[in-house]
Design an enzyme around this catalytic site. Structure first.
Site, PDB file in Angstrom:
ATOM      1  N   CYS A 144     -23.818   1.986  -3.322  1.00  0.00           N
ATOM      2  CA  CYS A 144     -25.149   0.752  -3.719  1.00  0.00           C
ATOM      3  C   CYS A 144     -26.288   1.754  -4.363  1.00  0.00           C
ATOM      4  CB  CYS A 144     -25.527  -0.004  -2.670  1.00  0.00           C
ATOM      5  SG  CYS A 144     -24.354  -1.377  -2.008  1.00  0.00           S
ATOM      6  N   HIS A 169     -15.110   0.083  -7.113  1.00  0.00           N
ATOM      7  CA  HIS A 169     -15.296   1.398  -7.576  1.00  0.00           C
ATOM      8  C   HIS A 169     -13.579   2.054  -7.835  1.00  0.00           C
ATOM      9  CE1 HIS A 169     -14.218   2.302  -3.489  1.00  0.00           C
ATOM     10  NE2 HIS A 169     -13.758   3.630  -3.832  1.00  0.00           N
ATOM     11  N   CYS A 180     -23.790   1.110   2.608  1.00  0.00           N
ATOM     12  CA  CYS A 180     -22.774   1.508   1.744  1.00  0.00           C
ATOM     13  C   CYS A 180     -23.466   2.748   0.751  1.00  0.00           C
ATOM     14  CB  CYS A 180     -22.700   0.501   0.841  1.00  0.00           C
ATOM     15  SG  CYS A 180     -21.652   0.741  -0.948  1.00  0.00           S
ATOM     16  N   ASN A 221      -8.245   1.413  -6.289  1.00  0.00           N
ATOM     17  CA  ASN A 221      -7.750   0.826  -5.040  1.00  0.00           C
ATOM     18  C   ASN A 221      -8.486  -0.152  -4.685  1.00  0.00           C
ATOM     19  OD1 ASN A 221      -5.885   3.100  -4.915  1.00  0.00           O
ATOM     20  ND2 ASN A 221      -7.118   4.347  -3.710  1.00  0.00           N
TER      21      ASN A 221
END
Length: 357
Positions: free
Chosen positions: A73, A186, A70, A173
């Protein structure tokens, strides 16, 4: 809140918003990155009086990587992400695959005599709410929500000052059903070089109402909803969350401050503190409706940067495409083709279900 600004390896800006004054954010970005892409191309549609962004570089953006890859992170050990620090509270940085940016290249004047073209000047930023990959906004503390709100206020002010920016739009979203490409909690902020079509429509209605009555349309609608209470989901001293009487989505809620303000920076301390507990309660109701994580879009409606600010009334539009535990609301012919929404759930029933969740 402590604010620390650094530059990433490719020159993009990153800002830490820390809840501790002693936080040290001097870790460098050790990646070898290519230069950021140039700005997208904006093409004008004369048939709808709207601008369309063509951003071909976004076709290669990161898509649903596994958790151990990711990019949102923290950086730890030999694994380097978009955030150089080994931990963080809230972080905002320039999107690596932006729809709009300040990196403007030369563009042709037009595609056809009816289709002028201009650079996609503006800015797109990513807002990381927590360094916990497995968290969600609903699981944040009220104190963290206040930090996020303060970060959005900071960025709204900064982006509004950029040359050519006309509107600043923070949003989140959530869920693969919505179309997220990263699972980490996020949001994003778009700084547009024009006033968006939805906002132009709302401003035109507000202007007609003001000319006719002298009032603020959204403020008067909010007052009516508060007085009725039929579609109110929850409220406190400074905010009310209600389902609009003409809601387009199966579950749609507006969260609005009682005091008309144009944007997030205009909220006072009491209003900012009161937002978190109410919004967290609302998100937990969304997740409780069907006992599973609710996909949603949370969209902050702010007044434009330079025009009609007196007509605006800041509010957050929270809506989901889920209409039942095993059913989604798809935008089919009427909605996508003609822009006419057909809602399967009466707004009064949606409010009742959310109150009971």
């Amino acid at each position: 809140m402590k604010r620390t600004q650094i530059a990433l390896a490719d020159g993009r800006e990153l800002i830490y918003f820390d809840e501790r004054d002693d936080a040290v954010r001097d870790q460098p970005d050790r990646r070898d990155l290519p230069p950021p892409p140039p700005a997208s191309q904006l093409r004008y549609d004369p048939l709808t009086d709207e601008w369309v962004a063509v951003a071909v570089h976004r076709q290669t953006r990161t898509f649903l990587p596994p958790a151990d890859q990711c990019p949102l992170c923290p950086s730890r050990g030999e694994r380097h992400s978009e955030i150089p620090a080994p931990d963080y509270d809230v972080v905002v940085f320039e999107n690596r695959f932006p729809s709009l940016s300040q990196r403007v290249a030369d563009e042709p004047a037009e595609i056809t005599p009816f289709t002028p073209v201009r650079p996609g000047r503006g800015r797109c930023e990513v807002v990381c709410f927590t360094d916990d990959h497995n968290a969600s906004f609903a699981r944040l503390s009220p104190h963290r929500v206040r930090t996020v709100l303060d970060a959005l206020a900071d960025r709204t002010t900064a982006l509004s000052a950029l040359p050519g920016v006309e509107q600043v739009f923070p949003f989140e979203n959530r869920g693969v059903e919505i179309g997220v490409t990263l699972h980490h909690p996020h949001g994003q902020i778009y700084a547009y070089p024009f006033v968006t079509p939805r906002t132009r429509t709302m401003l035109a209605a507000a202007r007609r109402y003001a000319d006719r009555t002298g009032g603020n349309l959204y403020a008067d609608v909010l007052a009516t909803e508060r007085a009725s209470g039929e579609r109110v989901v929850t409220s406190n001293e400074h905010w009310t969350a209600y389902v609009p009487a003409a809601a387009r989505w199966p579950f749609e809620v507006h969260v609005a401050p009682h005091r008309p303000v144009p944007d997030i920076p205009a909220l006072n301390d009491a209003e900012r503190d009161a937002f978190g507990p109410l919004y967290l309660d609302l998100l937990r109701r969304f997740d409780g409706l069907f006992d599973l994580p609710m996909p949603y879009i949370a969209a902050w409606h702010q007044a434009p940067v330079r025009i009609d600010r007196e007509l605006g009334h800041l509010h957050l539009q929270l809506f989901s495409i889920r209409r039942a535990k095993d059913k989604l609301k798809y935008l089919a012919g009427s909605e996508s083709g003609m822009g006419v929404f057909i809602n399967d759930i009466a707004p009064e029933r949606a409010a009742e279900l959310l109150r009971a969740a």
